[in-house]
Design a protein around this motif. Sequence first.
Motif, PDB file in Angstrom:
ATOM      1  N   CYS A 294      30.980  15.545  18.591  1.00  0.00           N
ATOM      2  CA  CYS A 294      32.437  15.444  18.648  1.00  0.00           C
ATOM      3  C   CYS A 294      32.864  13.997  18.414  1.00  0.00           C
ATOM      4  O   CYS A 294      32.445  13.110  19.166  1.00  0.00           O
ATOM      5  CB  CYS A 294      32.948  15.940  19.998  1.00  0.00           C
ATOM      6  SG  CYS A 294      34.740  15.899  20.179  1.00  0.00           S
TER       7      CYS A 294
ATOM      8  N   ASP B 277      39.033  16.380  16.512  1.00  0.00           N
ATOM      9  CA  ASP B 277      37.791  17.132  16.672  1.00  0.00           C
ATOM     10  C   ASP B 277      37.815  17.926  17.980  1.00  0.00           C
ATOM     11  O   ASP B 277      37.451  19.109  18.033  1.00  0.00           O
ATOM     12  CB  ASP B 277      36.619  16.142  16.677  1.00  0.00           C
ATOM     13  CG  ASP B 277      35.344  16.754  16.128  1.00  0.00           C
ATOM     14  OD1 ASP B 277      35.266  17.980  15.989  1.00  0.00           O
ATOM     15  OD2 ASP B 277      34.404  15.980  15.851  1.00  0.00           O
ATOM     16  N   THR B 278      38.248  17.271  19.059  1.00  0.00           N
ATOM     17  CA  THR B 278      38.317  17.935  20.363  1.00  0.00           C
ATOM     18  C   THR B 278      39.235  19.141  20.325  1.00  0.00           C
ATOM     19  O   THR B 278      38.886  20.236  20.802  1.00  0.00           O
ATOM     20  CB  THR B 278      38.826  16.937  21.428  1.00  0.00           C
ATOM     21  OG1 THR B 278      37.943  15.817  21.486  1.00  0.00           O
ATOM     22  CG2 THR B 278      38.915  17.596  22.798  1.00  0.00           C
TER      23      THR B 278
ATOM     24  N   LEU C 233      37.627  22.010  18.203  1.00  0.00           N
ATOM     25  CA  LEU C 233      36.585  22.726  18.945  1.00  0.00           C
ATOM     26  C   LEU C 233      37.205  23.664  19.976  1.00  0.00           C
ATOM     27  O   LEU C 233      36.774  24.809  20.144  1.00  0.00           O
ATOM     28  CB  LEU C 233      35.650  21.727  19.623  1.00  0.00           C
ATOM     29  CG  LEU C 233      34.716  20.944  18.704  1.00  0.00           C
ATOM     30  CD1 LEU C 233      34.139  19.729  19.420  1.00  0.00           C
ATOM     31  CD2 LEU C 233      33.589  21.831  18.182  1.00  0.00           C
TER      32      LEU C 233
ATOM     33  N   MET D  28      29.261  17.832  24.622  1.00  0.00           N
ATOM     34  CA  MET D  28      29.540  17.293  23.306  1.00  0.00           C
ATOM     35  C   MET D  28      29.000  15.870  23.179  1.00  0.00           C
ATOM     36  O   MET D  28      29.262  15.026  24.040  1.00  0.00           O
ATOM     37  CB  MET D  28      31.045  17.315  23.034  1.00  0.00           C
ATOM     38  CG  MET D  28      31.620  18.720  23.000  1.00  0.00           C
ATOM     39  SD  MET D  28      30.925  19.678  21.626  1.00  0.00           S
ATOM     40  CE  MET D  28      31.344  21.355  22.113  1.00  0.00           C
TER      41      MET D  28
ATOM     42  N   CYS E 298      31.367  11.250  21.114  1.00  0.00           N
ATOM     43  CA  CYS E 298      32.750  11.172  21.596  1.00  0.00           C
ATOM     44  C   CYS E 298      33.288   9.741  21.618  1.00  0.00           C
ATOM     45  O   CYS E 298      34.093   9.377  22.486  1.00  0.00           O
ATOM     46  CB  CYS E 298      32.851  11.796  22.992  1.00  0.00           C
ATOM     47  SG  CYS E 298      32.351  13.535  23.035  1.00  0.00           S
TER      48      CYS E 298
END
Length: 463
Positions: free
Chosen positions: A248, A266-267, A270, A282, A285
């Motif tokens: 992530c 991205d978060t 998902l 993940m 990050c």
Amino acid sequence: MQDLYEIVIKGTSISCGVDINDNVKIKVDHLFCISRQGIIIDIIDPIGVDQQRYQEVLKEYREKGKCKELSGDQVILPGFIDLHIHAPQFAQLGTALDIPLYDWLNKYTFPLESKFSDENFARQVYQDLVSQLISNGTTTALYFATIHKSTSCLLAEICEKKGQRALVGKVVMDDVNQNPEYYRDSSTDQAINDTEEFIQKLLAIGSKSHQGIYPVITPRFIPSCTDEALSRLGQLAKKYNLYIQSHCSESDWEHQFVLDRFKISDTQALDSFGLLSNKSIMAHCGHLSDGDMDLFHKRGAAVSHCPLSNSFFGNAVTPIRKLIEKQVNIGLGTDISGGYSSSIYDNIKQSVISSRMLEDGTNKDLLPNVRGVPNSRITLSQAFYLATAGGGESLSLPIGRLEINYAFDCQIIDTTLNYLSQSSYFGKEESNYENLFQRIMYLSKPNNISEVWIQGKLVFNKK
């Protein structure tokens, strides 16, 4: 009549505190009483109200030959929990780290991973990997395997036989436009069907495992997967109540790719596919926004911090102190082979170093008051917490602590090697365990680890 304890271990332990902001907790010459299931069911203090019971239990289990007594030069540490490992990449550990992530994947990593259709090759690499990780003190490992169902199952079988607690994912890479022809799932349907068969096989292996083997839903990352695959993987995770792992916001490239594709982070992407839950871990990050961090906390999802790998490929320092303040669960990962070391010790050190670089900044041409990010550094105790209890909390498993009702996962450290002990200079009465803890973290080498225990069983003995 069956004994109350399977084994009693007498020794001094260093473990983490109650929460991440506490100092380490030291228990000198305590008795750790282990059940047949490998759980710590009693810890007896040699002084105070437990003194008489301590002597009674010690005498009884000595006479039964079921008491292991450590020397004054040995220290018990919790086993480490590695929350991000690419198992096939062990074969290229320590190479090809001087190019951008996208090029590294396509020039080196994908060609290597494609070789894991060969069971003989996979067995050799995976056996060596698991053995080395255990000898390095890693008692629980969260693995990415490859797209190959059979050898991904093989990795789980090797972990089960060697006694390591493992969470293993068959990787999904189904997007024909983003993955090389020689290394991708043949279709989305095949990727999902293989994943479900893999899940069922690992659930069967896990049901017979003493230490625990678990299947993990594993989209490699959003750039490698179609929307359909991501959605169906989210459904599988819900159907079987499974762990989920992916990358992530690892780098500028990945973070931007998702923004361009979905117009959200991205978060958020998902999460939209059902892949961000209280069983999600993940990796990296490094580019999360405040809102992303809040969503991680809301969902109960965890971050696997991989400081060595991030130094090569992350394009940023993951703000661990800020994640702590946001009450996000965090553990450490080696990210073999994006990280060059299979040792969590090296990542503990690097997590402290990276946090200080983030706080102090790196551009000397800027004034000190604008050069870095204030209040970013973490302590060595906090980094140790991430490697142990933090990993256990991220997985919601009773591991990572030397406490009652936790699995007895530990590494026994010989402090006579590599100048860990200061007693030869100052004498034992002037040495202290707080200093010894720091020296173990910074100076330990693999040969300092004399034994490793997982779920109450000895799985590595240097002798």
